[in-house]
Design a protein around this motif. Structure first.
Motif, PDB file in Angstrom:
ATOM      1  N   ASN A   1       0.795  -1.225  -0.014  1.00  0.00           N
ATOM      2  CA  ASN A   1       0.041  -0.223   0.079  1.00  0.00           C
ATOM      3  C   ASN A   1       0.850   1.164  -0.240  1.00  0.00           C
ATOM      4  O   ASN A   1       0.608   2.382  -0.450  1.00  0.00           O
ATOM      5  CB  ASN A   1      -0.847  -0.012   1.038  1.00  0.00           C
ATOM      6  N   LYS A   2       1.937   1.157   0.630  1.00  0.00           N
ATOM      7  CA  LYS A   2       2.826   2.301   0.477  1.00  0.00           C
ATOM      8  C   LYS A   2       3.559   2.665  -0.814  1.00  0.00           C
ATOM      9  O   LYS A   2       3.546   3.729  -1.211  1.00  0.00           O
ATOM     10  CB  LYS A   2       4.047   2.159   1.587  1.00  0.00           C
ATOM     11  N   VAL A   3       3.941   1.718  -1.472  1.00  0.00           N
ATOM     12  CA  VAL A   3       4.278   1.783  -2.822  1.00  0.00           C
ATOM     13  C   VAL A   3       3.051   2.508  -3.801  1.00  0.00           C
ATOM     14  O   VAL A   3       3.469   3.382  -4.454  1.00  0.00           O
ATOM     15  CB  VAL A   3       4.590   0.223  -3.281  1.00  0.00           C
ATOM     16  N   VAL A   4       2.056   1.970  -3.560  1.00  0.00           N
ATOM     17  CA  VAL A   4       0.691   2.522  -4.322  1.00  0.00           C
ATOM     18  C   VAL A   4       0.622   4.003  -4.013  1.00  0.00           C
ATOM     19  O   VAL A   4       0.404   4.818  -4.637  1.00  0.00           O
ATOM     20  CB  VAL A   4      -0.395   1.617  -4.270  1.00  0.00           C
ATOM     21  N   ASP A   5       0.714   4.289  -2.600  1.00  0.00           N
ATOM     22  CA  ASP A   5       0.426   5.649  -2.336  1.00  0.00           C
ATOM     23  C   ASP A   5       1.572   6.302  -2.853  1.00  0.00           C
ATOM     24  O   ASP A   5       1.060   7.550  -3.349  1.00  0.00           O
ATOM     25  CB  ASP A   5       0.589   5.571  -0.748  1.00  0.00           C
ATOM     26  N   GLN A   6       2.849   5.903  -2.971  1.00  0.00           N
ATOM     27  CA  GLN A   6       3.875   6.823  -3.715  1.00  0.00           C
ATOM     28  C   GLN A   6       3.620   7.174  -5.029  1.00  0.00           C
ATOM     29  O   GLN A   6       3.870   8.056  -5.659  1.00  0.00           O
ATOM     30  CB  GLN A   6       5.228   6.096  -3.460  1.00  0.00           C
ATOM     31  N   LEU A   7       3.210   6.012  -5.872  1.00  0.00           N
ATOM     32  CA  LEU A   7       2.977   6.305  -7.210  1.00  0.00           C
ATOM     33  C   LEU A   7       1.667   6.838  -7.636  1.00  0.00           C
ATOM     34  O   LEU A   7       1.987   7.587  -8.587  1.00  0.00           O
ATOM     35  CB  LEU A   7       2.841   4.714  -7.733  1.00  0.00           C
ATOM     36  N   LYS A   8       0.919   7.074  -6.750  1.00  0.00           N
ATOM     37  CA  LYS A   8      -0.255   7.893  -6.732  1.00  0.00           C
ATOM     38  C   LYS A   8       0.197   9.381  -6.586  1.00  0.00           C
ATOM     39  O   LYS A   8      -0.123  10.244  -7.432  1.00  0.00           O
ATOM     40  CB  LYS A   8      -1.338   7.542  -5.862  1.00  0.00           C
ATOM     41  N   GLU A   9       1.082   9.380  -5.626  1.00  0.00           N
ATOM     42  CA  GLU A   9       1.695  10.892  -5.309  1.00  0.00           C
ATOM     43  C   GLU A   9       2.459  11.189  -6.387  1.00  0.00           C
ATOM     44  O   GLU A   9       2.508  12.616  -6.767  1.00  0.00           O
ATOM     45  CB  GLU A   9       2.422  10.683  -4.069  1.00  0.00           C
ATOM     46  N   ASP A  10       3.346  10.678  -7.195  1.00  0.00           N
ATOM     47  CA  ASP A  10       4.315  11.145  -8.189  1.00  0.00           C
ATOM     48  C   ASP A  10       3.449  11.207  -9.615  1.00  0.00           C
ATOM     49  O   ASP A  10       4.115  11.551 -10.543  1.00  0.00           O
ATOM     50  CB  ASP A  10       5.660  10.254  -8.183  1.00  0.00           C
ATOM     51  N   GLY A  11       2.281  10.678  -9.644  1.00  0.00           N
ATOM     52  CA  GLY A  11       1.589  10.848 -11.019  1.00  0.00           C
ATOM     53  C   GLY A  11       1.653   9.435 -11.699  1.00  0.00           C
ATOM     54  O   GLY A  11       1.080   9.563 -12.789  1.00  0.00           O
ATOM     55  N   THR A  12       2.209   8.402 -11.195  1.00  0.00           N
ATOM     56  CA  THR A  12       2.376   7.181 -12.131  1.00  0.00           C
ATOM     57  C   THR A  12       1.218   6.417 -12.250  1.00  0.00           C
ATOM     58  O   THR A  12       0.477   6.042 -13.303  1.00  0.00           O
ATOM     59  CB  THR A  12       3.444   6.428 -11.643  1.00  0.00           C
ATOM     60  N   ILE A  13       0.500   6.557 -10.991  1.00  0.00           N
ATOM     61  CA  ILE A  13      -0.782   5.802 -11.168  1.00  0.00           C
ATOM     62  C   ILE A  13      -1.880   6.776 -11.049  1.00  0.00           C
ATOM     63  O   ILE A  13      -1.840   7.539 -10.342  1.00  0.00           O
ATOM     64  CB  ILE A  13      -0.943   4.834  -9.661  1.00  0.00           C
TER      65      ILE A  13
END
Length: 406
Positions: free
Chosen positions: A15-27
């Protein structure tokens, strides 16, 4: 006895990975987010720690050859999410993945849903077996795992709504286009003049048109589609090796004695900030300079006539008996860098200026613009059917590059 992973900790890291990827705009899409929160990717790499399995921006290497070159890996979550967003898979889609290790096929299965179909193909039985075990252990038994050279795609389940290639390709074989539905998507890390980008192509009749591109790095394709760079030492300096992705100059002997000429130096007046992306500059140079290649320098063997370049990439251009390369000079106080060129040869000074003008054109017209538009046509397509600023011919395809002005 192998210690079982802490599933609660794994879920927390996932979940931490997904949160990071949402924050950086990848997801950006709910489907990709849900798939990546669900699939336990760490089970595909039991030899890795949970921290390594859930490192947001790092791959887990799963196989190397006798020379230490990576031949298989589970890509970093950031790279997988990037390609999943490009593929835009919807429930009911029929998807082909080329190159496998398990988690990405599971993500695609989540996106395609119970009414869709996913086939994952690898030329190497070892990653295919790893993928099959992972998919069985995690309940994705509907995914078809195939051992084959995907140069010919996989006709049995064609046509596909999307083909996702997770290995670096130098060319686009005809089967990848033919097995796509009209308006189907091909996501592929394609190498053009040594520069890799993950492109999202859409099929339009007999050719492909790009709609997005991201800088990336992948394990290269094996089998019939493999393509090794050609290397040659620069005459006059055995410490300098030139690497050609599209082939060396027609007559390399013209460079004999090039380093005996006076070195010309010119500066472009184009500066970039320390964190400014320069991916479009790399591609612009690769598409516009004559005989583009890259350069590596063995400092112990080199004569010192070349460099320092001060760059993470050493772009080289060759035009007959003239040889030039890009350099930078940094302003540590302003945290900027200016591009310039060194050149050797009978017309070294004029050649350096020609190269500098290419950077000036980029800085004036394209610097903050979109990525170039890439179109892929079958080999043999006549020039009058191809639009673009530059055409690069490969074995199976003709690739056109067009530059929209910023």
């Amino acid at each position: 006895m192998t210690e079982l992973p802490d599933e609660n900790q794994a879920a927390e890291l996932r979940n931490k990975v997904v949160d990071q990827l949402k924050e950086d705009g990848t997801i950006v899409s709910p489907g990709v987010e849900a798939a990546m929160r669900k699939v336990p990717r760490h089970l595909a790499v039991p030899e890795a720690s949970l921290g390594d399995a859930y490192s947001t921006y790092n791959a887990v290497v799963t196989q190397e050859d006798e020379h230490g070159n990576h031949t298989s890996s589970v890509s970093a979550p950031q790279v997988q999410a990037m390609q999943l967003e490009q593929a835009d898979v919807s429930p009911g889609d029929n998807v082909l993945e080329i190159g496998t290790n398990g988690p990405n096929a599971a993500y695609l299965a989540e996106l395609a849903g119970s009414t869709g179909q996913v086939t994952t193909v690898d030329i190497d039985p070892a990653p295919a077996a790893r993928s099959e075990r992972f998919l069985a252990d995690t309940g994705y038994t509907g995914v078809n795992v195939v051992v084959a050279d995907a140069e010919d795609g996989y006709a049995k389940h064609a046509p596909y709504d999307a083909i996702v290639v997770t290995a670096g390709a130098w060319d686009i074989p005809p089967a990848w286009i033919e097995q796509l539905k009209d308006d189907g998507r091909l996501v592929v890390p394609l190498r053009i003049n040594g520069l890799s980008r993950s492109y999202r192509f859409v099929r339009q009749d007999d050719h492909l048109v790009s709609t997005s591109a991201h800088v990336c790095g992948f394990v290269p394709v094996q089998g019939a589609g493999s393509h090794a760079q050609q290397a040659m030492q620069l005459p006059g300096d055995r410490g300098v090796t030139l690497h050609f992705d599209e082939g060396p100059p027609a007559d390399p002997s013209l460079l004999n004695g090039v380093l005996d000429t006076e070195r010309a130096e010119t500066w472009t007046g184009v500066t970039v900030a320390s964190q400014e992306p320069i991916g479009t500059l790399q591609m612009y140079l690769a598409a516009h300079v004559p005989t583009y290649c890259s350069m590596s320098i063995d400092r112990e063997l080199a004569t010192g006539r070349i460099g320092p370049t001060g760059l993470g990439f050493s772009m080289v251009a060759i035009d007959g008996a003239n040889f030039g390369y890009i350099v930078v000079r940094r302003d540590t106080e302003k945290k900027t860098a200016e591009f310039g060129f060194h050149a050797f040869g009978p017309d070294g000074e004029a050649f350096a200026e020609r190269l500098a003008d290419i950077v000036r054109d980029w800085g004036r017209d394209y610097r903050r613009g979109p990525s170039p538009l890439i179109a892929v046509y079958p080999a043999g397509t006549p020039d009058d059917r191809i639009t673009g600023d530059r055409i690069i011919d490969k074995e199976h395809s003709r690739i056109s590059i067009s530059w929209p002005v910023a």
